[in-house]
Design a protein around this motif. Structure first.
Motif, PDB file in Angstrom:
ATOM      1  N   VAL A   1       0.822  -0.855   0.302  1.00  0.00           N
ATOM      2  CA  VAL A   1       0.252   0.277  -0.433  1.00  0.00           C
ATOM      3  C   VAL A   1       1.091   0.604   0.067  1.00  0.00           C
ATOM      4  O   VAL A   1       1.595   1.128   1.115  1.00  0.00           O
ATOM      5  N   SER A   2       0.778   2.427  -0.905  1.00  0.00           N
ATOM      6  CA  SER A   2       1.138   3.173  -0.991  1.00  0.00           C
ATOM      7  C   SER A   2       0.519   4.574   0.326  1.00  0.00           C
ATOM      8  O   SER A   2      -0.661   4.866  -0.181  1.00  0.00           O
TER       9      SER A   2
ATOM     10  N   ALA B   1     -13.377  13.069   4.964  1.00  0.00           N
ATOM     11  CA  ALA B   1     -12.630  13.500   3.400  1.00  0.00           C
ATOM     12  C   ALA B   1     -11.460  14.243   3.799  1.00  0.00           C
ATOM     13  O   ALA B   1     -11.707  15.422   3.829  1.00  0.00           O
ATOM     14  N   ASN B   2     -10.204  13.485   3.862  1.00  0.00           N
ATOM     15  CA  ASN B   2      -8.899  14.416   4.169  1.00  0.00           C
ATOM     16  C   ASN B   2      -8.066  13.596   3.104  1.00  0.00           C
ATOM     17  O   ASN B   2      -7.532  12.971   3.486  1.00  0.00           O
ATOM     18  N   GLY B   3      -7.912  14.161   1.809  1.00  0.00           N
ATOM     19  CA  GLY B   3      -6.505  14.111   1.050  1.00  0.00           C
ATOM     20  C   GLY B   3      -6.630  12.558   0.697  1.00  0.00           C
ATOM     21  O   GLY B   3      -5.795  11.827   0.360  1.00  0.00           O
ATOM     22  N   GLY B   4      -7.935  11.764   0.225  1.00  0.00           N
ATOM     23  CA  GLY B   4      -7.710  10.847  -0.083  1.00  0.00           C
ATOM     24  C   GLY B   4      -8.392   9.804   0.752  1.00  0.00           C
ATOM     25  O   GLY B   4      -8.658   8.364   0.474  1.00  0.00           O
ATOM     26  N   VAL B   5      -8.566  10.291   2.226  1.00  0.00           N
ATOM     27  CA  VAL B   5      -8.203   9.297   3.796  1.00  0.00           C
ATOM     28  C   VAL B   5      -9.643   9.695   4.291  1.00  0.00           C
ATOM     29  O   VAL B   5     -10.236  10.615   4.222  1.00  0.00           O
ATOM     30  N   TYR B   6     -10.554   8.449   4.501  1.00  0.00           N
ATOM     31  CA  TYR B   6     -11.829   9.154   5.370  1.00  0.00           C
ATOM     32  C   TYR B   6     -11.445   8.462   6.725  1.00  0.00           C
ATOM     33  O   TYR B   6     -11.139   7.597   7.616  1.00  0.00           O
TER      34      TYR B   6
ATOM     35  N   SER C   1      -8.560  -1.036  -3.132  1.00  0.00           N
ATOM     36  CA  SER C   1      -9.745  -1.565  -3.578  1.00  0.00           C
ATOM     37  C   SER C   1     -10.114  -2.516  -3.810  1.00  0.00           C
ATOM     38  O   SER C   1     -10.559  -3.497  -2.445  1.00  0.00           O
ATOM     39  N   ASN C   2     -11.416  -2.599  -4.559  1.00  0.00           N
ATOM     40  CA  ASN C   2     -12.125  -3.320  -4.409  1.00  0.00           C
ATOM     41  C   ASN C   2     -13.597  -3.240  -2.631  1.00  0.00           C
ATOM     42  O   ASN C   2     -13.881  -4.966  -2.414  1.00  0.00           O
ATOM     43  N   GLY C   3     -13.391  -2.489  -2.595  1.00  0.00           N
ATOM     44  CA  GLY C   3     -14.592  -2.638  -0.993  1.00  0.00           C
ATOM     45  C   GLY C   3     -13.527  -2.290  -0.039  1.00  0.00           C
ATOM     46  O   GLY C   3     -13.862  -2.571   0.887  1.00  0.00           O
ATOM     47  N   LYS C   4     -12.237  -2.742  -0.347  1.00  0.00           N
ATOM     48  CA  LYS C   4     -10.880  -2.514   1.395  1.00  0.00           C
ATOM     49  C   LYS C   4     -10.081  -1.569   1.031  1.00  0.00           C
ATOM     50  O   LYS C   4     -10.780  -0.069   0.961  1.00  0.00           O
ATOM     51  N   ALA C   5      -9.712  -1.470   2.345  1.00  0.00           N
ATOM     52  CA  ALA C   5      -8.929   0.099   3.173  1.00  0.00           C
ATOM     53  C   ALA C   5      -7.584  -1.196   3.595  1.00  0.00           C
ATOM     54  O   ALA C   5      -8.044  -1.982   4.287  1.00  0.00           O
ATOM     55  N   ALA C   6      -6.740   0.713   3.919  1.00  0.00           N
ATOM     56  CA  ALA C   6      -6.361   0.117   4.821  1.00  0.00           C
ATOM     57  C   ALA C   6      -6.534   1.057   6.078  1.00  0.00           C
ATOM     58  O   ALA C   6      -7.155   2.447   5.538  1.00  0.00           O
TER      59      ALA C   6
ATOM     60  N   TRP D   1      -2.752  -2.076  12.323  1.00  0.00           N
ATOM     61  CA  TRP D   1      -2.987  -2.059  10.773  1.00  0.00           C
ATOM     62  C   TRP D   1      -3.438  -2.389  10.146  1.00  0.00           C
ATOM     63  O   TRP D   1      -3.684  -4.010  11.292  1.00  0.00           O
ATOM     64  N   ALA D   2      -4.551  -2.764   9.007  1.00  0.00           N
ATOM     65  CA  ALA D   2      -4.967  -3.575   8.594  1.00  0.00           C
ATOM     66  C   ALA D   2      -5.347  -3.170   7.526  1.00  0.00           C
ATOM     67  O   ALA D   2      -5.125  -1.882   6.999  1.00  0.00           O
TER      68      ALA D   2
END
Length: 296
Positions: free
Chosen positions: A61-62, A183-188, A221-226, A272-273
């Motif tokens: 993950v970037s 939302a902040n910079g592509g992060v929820y 991707s596909n409903g996943k999140a870090a 983390w996950a």
């Protein structure tokens, strides 16, 4: 120049925005000294210092700056001067030279720790504090970071178009979390306060600057999140919370303290996950429910 104070006094003064003579401070000069424009909340002037120069990856993950690379410093006016508190994101090789510069300027270091594991390159987090002339303290922060790290101070290039989309079902995540994210910079992001904030010196440590659980979701991707962030818990809540996290397949990456004399004693637990976002939201909520958070 009289920066040093105990972390207790600093935390109380900054987090509570004590009655102050804000008009005595020329905030435009502070902005100029730091090379940033503050976000103002009440009496507190907060400056973001994201490590947008770094390209950090973890488990493929970037990491976006808003997920785990968002350094900051904040000033709260107090009797014509200011209290400073901040959290600087640094590479391993930057820690000692930045610390040396800050100590030479009279600022205090209150903590150094990791938030995540296995990241490449590895990042660390240095908490700083001070008391005195905010313009001089701002100049000290900029000088230390500019000379001993690659923390960027130039304004990022503006790009036309909408903000990065949050490719997640945020309404369902909100429902599970029992709170509304932003939302902040592509992060929820979520900031979920405790039911009864800790106190230091008989003063309340509120949610404005560190007194809340911080939960961040970055779509993969596909409903996943870090996910990462930190929980703020008492000692007796540490193991119930980390057991709940592990039951939800969420990794515990750090356990540490930021304050020295708070009541009750508080600990910060990082995690983390990278998995289905709704599954992770349920895991995070189950962990929160092991602690004295504010009611949904």
């Amino acid at each position: 120049m009289k920066y040093p104070l105990t972390p207790l006094a600093l935390g109380v003064a900054l987090l509570l925005s004590l009655p102050a003579r804000a008009a005595d401070i020329d905030w435009k000069k502070v902005d100029a000294a730091l090379g940033k424009t503050a976000a103002v909340g009440g009496e507190v002037h907060r400056y973001g210092l994201p490590r947008s120069d770094l390209h950090v990856t973890l488990d493929g993950v970037s990491i976006k700056p808003a997920l785990a690379l968002g350094g900051w410093v904040a000033f709260a006016p107090m009797h014509g001067e200011a209290m400073l508190m901040g959290d600087l994101v640094l590479l391993e090789t930057e820690i000692t030279p930045v610390m040396t510069k800050l100590l030479e300027s009279g600022l205090d270091i209150t903590a150094i720790h990791n938030h995540i594991l296995r990241a490449a390159p590895a990042t660390f987090y240095m908490h700083v504090a001070g008391h005195g002339d905010p313009e001089k303290m701002a100049a000290s922060i900029r000088s230390a970071l500019s000379s001993a790290s690659k923390t960027p101070f130039d304004s990022p290039a503006t790009t036309a178009g909408p903000a990065p989309a949050i490719d997640l079902d945020t309404a369902k995540i909100d429902a599970v979390m029992g709170a509304k994210g932003t939302a902040n910079g592509g992060v929820y992001q979520f900031g979920i306060p405790r039911r009864e904030p800790a106190t230091e010196g008989a003063m309340q440590v509120n949610a404005a600057l560190g007194g809340a659980n911080a939960i961040n979701f970055q779509p993969t991707s596909n409903g996943k999140a870090a996910i990462t962030g930190d929980f703020l818990v008492t000692g007796n809540e540490v193991n119930p919370l980390i057991r709940a996290l592990r039951a939800g397949d969420i990794e515990v990456t750090a356990i540490h303290s930021h304050m020295l004399d708070e009541n009750p004693r508080m600990f910060f637990i990082h995690f983390w996950a990278d998995d289905d976002a709704l599954k992770l939201a349920h895991g995070v909520r189950a962990a929160l429910d092991k602690t004295a958070v504010a009611q949904r």
